[in-house]
Design a protein around this motif. Structure first.
Motif, mmCIF file in Angstrom:
data_model
loop_
_atom_site.group_PDB
_atom_site.id
_atom_site.type_symbol
_atom_site.label_atom_id
_atom_site.label_comp_id
_atom_site.label_asym_id
_atom_site.label_seq_id
_atom_site.Cartn_x
_atom_site.Cartn_y
_atom_site.Cartn_z
ATOM 1 N N HIS A 1 -6.503 73.129 16.873
ATOM 2 C CA HIS A 1 -5.467 72.081 17.923
ATOM 3 C C HIS A 1 -4.531 73.115 18.321
ATOM 4 N N GLU B 1 0.846 67.151 18.479
ATOM 5 C CA GLU B 1 -0.231 67.281 19.671
ATOM 6 C C GLU B 1 0.244 66.142 20.438
ATOM 7 N N TRP B 2 0.756 65.153 20.058
ATOM 8 C CA TRP B 2 0.927 63.879 20.633
ATOM 9 C C TRP B 2 2.416 63.978 21.353
ATOM 10 N N HIS C 1 -6.616 68.790 25.278
ATOM 11 C CA HIS C 1 -6.030 67.634 24.508
ATOM 12 C C HIS C 1 -5.622 66.580 25.368
ATOM 13 N N HIS C 2 -5.179 65.467 24.637
ATOM 14 C CA HIS C 2 -4.573 64.336 25.473
ATOM 15 C C HIS C 2 -3.683 64.513 26.549
ATOM 16 N N TYR D 1 -13.626 70.775 21.904
ATOM 17 C CA TYR D 1 -13.256 69.812 21.819
ATOM 18 C C TYR D 1 -12.824 69.237 23.235
ATOM 19 N N ASP E 1 -13.014 62.981 22.276
ATOM 20 C CA ASP E 1 -11.921 62.260 21.625
ATOM 21 C C ASP E 1 -11.095 61.412 22.849
ATOM 22 N N TRP F 1 -11.371 55.645 22.878
ATOM 23 C CA TRP F 1 -10.895 54.314 22.423
ATOM 24 C C TRP F 1 -10.168 53.509 23.524
ATOM 25 N N GLU G 1 -12.008 60.393 10.566
ATOM 26 C CA GLU G 1 -10.821 61.267 10.775
ATOM 27 C C GLU G 1 -9.842 60.890 9.465
HETATM 28 O O1 H79 Z 1 -7.061 65.515 18.016
HETATM 29 C C1 H79 Z 1 -6.753 64.749 16.841
HETATM 30 C C2 H79 Z 1 -5.635 63.490 17.126
HETATM 31 O O2 H79 Z 1 -4.715 64.058 18.237
HETATM 32 C C3 H79 Z 1 -6.516 62.546 17.804
HETATM 33 N N1 H79 Z 1 -7.852 62.856 16.939
HETATM 34 C C4 H79 Z 1 -7.701 63.877 16.251
HETATM 35 C C5 H79 Z 1 -8.810 64.495 15.989
HETATM 36 C C6 H79 Z 1 -5.970 61.463 17.557
HETATM 37 N N2 H79 Z 1 -5.593 60.796 18.502
HETATM 38 N N3 H79 Z 1 -5.020 59.391 18.076
HETATM 39 N N4 H79 Z 1 -5.399 59.324 16.660
HETATM 40 C C7 H79 Z 1 -5.976 60.330 16.456
HETATM 41 C C8 H79 Z 1 -5.216 58.042 16.010
HETATM 42 C C9 H79 Z 1 -5.646 57.065 16.861
HETATM 43 C C10 H79 Z 1 -5.761 55.898 16.342
HETATM 44 C C11 H79 Z 1 -6.109 54.637 17.034
HETATM 45 FE FE1 H79 Z 1 -7.806 53.328 16.840
HETATM 46 C C12 H79 Z 1 -6.857 54.705 18.526
HETATM 47 C C13 H79 Z 1 -5.785 53.391 16.451
HETATM 48 C C14 H79 Z 1 -6.330 52.419 17.642
HETATM 49 C C15 H79 Z 1 -6.813 53.347 18.629
HETATM 50 C C16 H79 Z 1 -9.298 54.583 16.263
HETATM 51 C C17 H79 Z 1 -9.764 54.165 17.363
HETATM 52 C C18 H79 Z 1 -8.947 53.585 15.370
HETATM 53 C C19 H79 Z 1 -9.144 52.386 15.745
HETATM 54 C C20 H79 Z 1 -9.604 52.805 17.069
#
Ligand code: H79
Length: 696
Positions: free
Chosen positions: A62, A81-82, A129-130, A172, A228, A231, A283
């Motif tokens: 990452h 990263e967020w 990434h995001h 990724y 990724d 959702w 994860e």
């Molecule tokens: O790149 C890393 C993180 O930044 C990214 N995935 C990993 C590999 C990540 N982004 N968000 N998250 C991890 C957590 C998010 C969880 C949630 Fe859901 C999204 C909670 C509700 C929406 C996952 C999808 C659990 C339920 C649906």
């Protein structure tokens, strides 16, 4: 053909339908009310998956602009990263990191060498990434590495170095994008700064396809596309299908993770059946047991963050990481272990240290990981087992986490003849073996030969024979009419014998060599036999013949169900009695209205369900987030709570006629879904036709 035309063609469903596809959607059907034996369901024989299954161990990286603040903003040090979202950094401020991103110590060869030396077989790196920043030279974005002082295509350098070290290069790519003007939705907190304007998700998806096309055409053969951010409510299965097919059209052998589509059920990461994606993606979690017939990969951080966080020194120990690797391999999965490089291009020292120690272990013990399959045993009190299975001989690798103080390791339930046992970390130490009564005793001596996890390599005759109680395959334990069930053992050398009167089966009890008819209330008791001797505990299942619930309802005036729509912010189903619906609609069946994209919403479906023939029926309720099903005013299925797409099933006996039915559902944020399937026990489950539903 110009790129844009290729993508438009691929988006057209007709063109896609003509393309041959060998990929099965991720997810396995478990046809039994009891857990399947591990050997029950087979993985696909798609050769595309071979290298990945053999590899078992990969590096996640990452890296991006977020390495610059290193997890800290306004005195808070919990970001990574967020950070743009968790610290609510306005876009223009975040764009300022572009000027500061100058990783002068980046050395692709050093990274690839560290991965290879650690025994990893592939590298998955965040191409975007995001936050939307591309670490490579993208013709479709100015928010990329070429806008930084560094101006070197990191992906190109890493791809070359990775392959030079014999590893697979994997990308990724985040579907969610907090930077692109067309991406929706906006984060709530930035809505004022960044109005939606004429943002257009379809146009964003074209941009995404263009970037993915770059990644799969400019950098040679790519092992895995790791998506990724799927959702979000704006991403749907049609986009997912088109993206999956785009990847396979550009590189037929590429493996695509299940986050390309909408099937992932929360952080547990395994898709429901019928969704695209070649493997599941737990994860930060390891499944409790193996998942028959399903490829999966646990991704996990070494400390508590994916991106570099200078304050986070809470690193897992090397021993812990090696136990996790052994645990995952023993369950048939892959381990994708994360590194969050610093902004200068170097790996954190703690990560370097652990990679080196893992590599030292892999040099000696790697054969217990690579090319192995899941443990044939259920649980082992002292550690884990991986296996290499052959018809003539097989190898079991016993991963001993807790070395026996007695110097003798006991393995319960091994019915195979052992040929030899050796210690990978101390080949000179002789290991004696004694076997009796389904137990093997390995005289391994005192003192573990490895400080982390010692491997005993055991050669056995043929495929492993493991003693465990028979598995009962039945769709239901309640019946109205007679049902057929079957029993299975874990190897062909073993027999299952059973009784239906509650007594303990012995060598003269009935042999289960075909379907067994259950017509009355009874207790089935079954046991496994080898060479005529009972070798397992007993499996006991109570079958109950029931009277179907009477049809207390009456046909309503209209077909379908009444749908009442409620708005509010809930973490679980609300009490509808105290709420006023914002709309009341008619719905053909239990399903969300088309083009559904709403959050903070709940539905209640009410009406009558017509049963044509008295019998036991299976209901399967799938939802994201929670839901419940009530029939004849009794709760049958409880799928409540905040979660991704999850299915619960249950069986109820119903008389012919009309039965009152209620389904309640809610969605807080993110993806939304609801469906109800039903069918006679043992038969096919189908969506309920609107003629079998009615309401007033
Ligand atoms: O790149 C890393 C993180 O930044 C990214 N995935 C990993 C590999 C990540 N982004 N968000 N998250 C991890 C957590 C998010 C969880 C949630 Fe859901 C999204 C909670 C509700 C929406 C996952 C999808 C659990 C339920 C649906």
């Amino acid at each position: 053909m110009p790129l844009s035309t290729t993508i438009s063609c691929l988006l057209a469903a007709g063109a896609l339908a003509a393309m041959p596809l060998t990929a099965a959607p991720a997810g396995a059907q478990v046809s039994s009310a009891q857990p399947e034996s591990r050997s029950g369901a087979q993985l696909s024989d798609d050769p595309r998956m071979d290298w990945w299954r053999d590899a078992r161990f990969g590096m996640f990286i990452h890296w991006g602009l977020y390495a610059v603040p290193a997890g800290e903003w306004d005195g808070t040090t919990t970001h990574a990263e967020w950070i743009r979202t968790t610290a609510q950094i306005p876009l223009e401020t975040y764009d300022g990191f572009v000027e500061q991103f100058n990783p002068v110590n980046f050395d692709a060869d050093a990274w690839a060498a560290m991965a290879a030396d650690a025994g990893m077989k592939y590298i998955v790196i965040t191409t975007k990434h995001h936050d939307g920043f591309a670490l490579y030279d993208s013709a479709f974005s100015d928010f990329d590495i070429m806008a930084t002082p560094f101006k070197r295509d990191i992906m190109a350098e890493l791809a070359e170095a990775t392959r030079a070290h014999g590893l697979e290069m994997c990308w990724y790519y985040s579907i969610m994008d907090w930077h692109h003007p067309d991406y929706l939705p906006r984060r709530g907190w930035e809505a004022a700064d960044r109005p939606e304007g004429d943002a257009d998700m379809d146009r964003y998806v074209m941009h995404l396809f263009a970037q993915v096309t770059e990644l799969l055409t400019k950098y040679g053969d790519i092992g895995v596309m790791w998506f990724d951010g799927e959702w979000e409510a704006t991403w749907n299965s049609s986009y997912g299908e088109a993206l999956y097919k785009l990847c396979r059209a550009l590189q037929p052998d590429v493996i695509v993770n299940n986050r390309v589509d909408k099937g992932r059920g929360g952080m547990a990461g395994i898709s429901d059946e019928g969704y695209f994606g070649d493997f599941g993606t737990p994860e930060q979690t390891i499944p409790a047991t193996g998942i028959p017939g399903v490829d999966w990969e646990t991704c996990m951080t070494m400390n508590g963050h994916w991106g570099y966080n200078a304050a986070d020194k809470d690193f897992k120990s090397t021993t812990d990481l090696l136990w996790k690797l052994g645990d995952i391999a023993s369950k048939g999965g892959n381990f994708l272990l994360n590194i969050g490089p610093k902004a200068d291009g170097s790996f954190p020292q703690e990560s370097i240290d652990r990679l080196r120690e893992i590599g030292d272990w892999m040099d000696v013990n790697g054969e217990a990981i690579y090319g192995t399959t899941a443990s044939p045993f259920d649980t082992l009190p002292w550690g884990r087992c991986t296996a290499k299975i052959g018809d003539e001989t097989s190898t079991l690798y016993l991963h001993v986490f807790d070395w026996p103080t007695s110097g003798v390791l006991r393995l319960d339930g091994l019915g195979s003849e052992t040929l030899s046992a050796t210690l990978l970390a101390d080949p000179g130490r002789a290991v004696g073996v004694e076997q009796h009564d389904g137990k093997a005793y390995f005289q391994v001596g005192t003192g573990a030969p490895d400080p982390h996890s010692s491997i005993i390599k055991v050669e056995i005759v043929g495929r492993p024979i493991v003693y465990r109680a028979p598995v009962v395959h039945t769709q239901s334990t309640i019946l109205v009419d007679p049902i057929e069930i079957t029993l299975s053992t874990s190897s062909p050398e073993l027999e299952a014998r059973y009784t239906l009167d509650g007594s303990e089966p012995d060598a003269s009890s009935t042999l289960a060599d075909g379907p067994i008819t259950i017509g009355e209330t009874c207790v089935l008791t079954a046991r496994t036999f080898h060479h005529g001797n009972a070798v397992s505990g007993t499996t006991r299942v109570n079958f109950e013949r029931v009277l179907p619930q009477p049809a207390t309802g009456a046909q309503g005036a209209h077909p379908g169900l009444r749908r009442e729509v409620f708005e509010g912010k809930w973490d679980a189903l609300p009490d509808f009695a105290n709420l006023t619906p914002v709309a009341t609609q008619q719905s053909d069946t239990v399903a969300l209205p088309e083009e559904y994209g709403k959050e903070y919403v709940a539905h209640r479906y009410t009406g009558q369900l017509r049963i044509e023939k008295a019998g036991a029926y299976t209901f399967a309720l799938t939802s994201d987030d929670g839901s419940i099903l009530r029939i004849n005013d009794e709760l049958l299925l409880d799928n409540d709570g905040l979660h991704g797409s999850e299915t619960v099933t249950g069986v109820v006996a119903l008389d012919a006629g009309w039965h009152p039915i209620t389904i309640e559902w809610f969605n807080k944020t993110g993806g939304a879904g609801l469906s109800l399937m039903m069918g006679p026990v043992g038969g096919e489950l189908k969506t309920i036709e609107n003629t079998a539903l009615s309401h007033d």
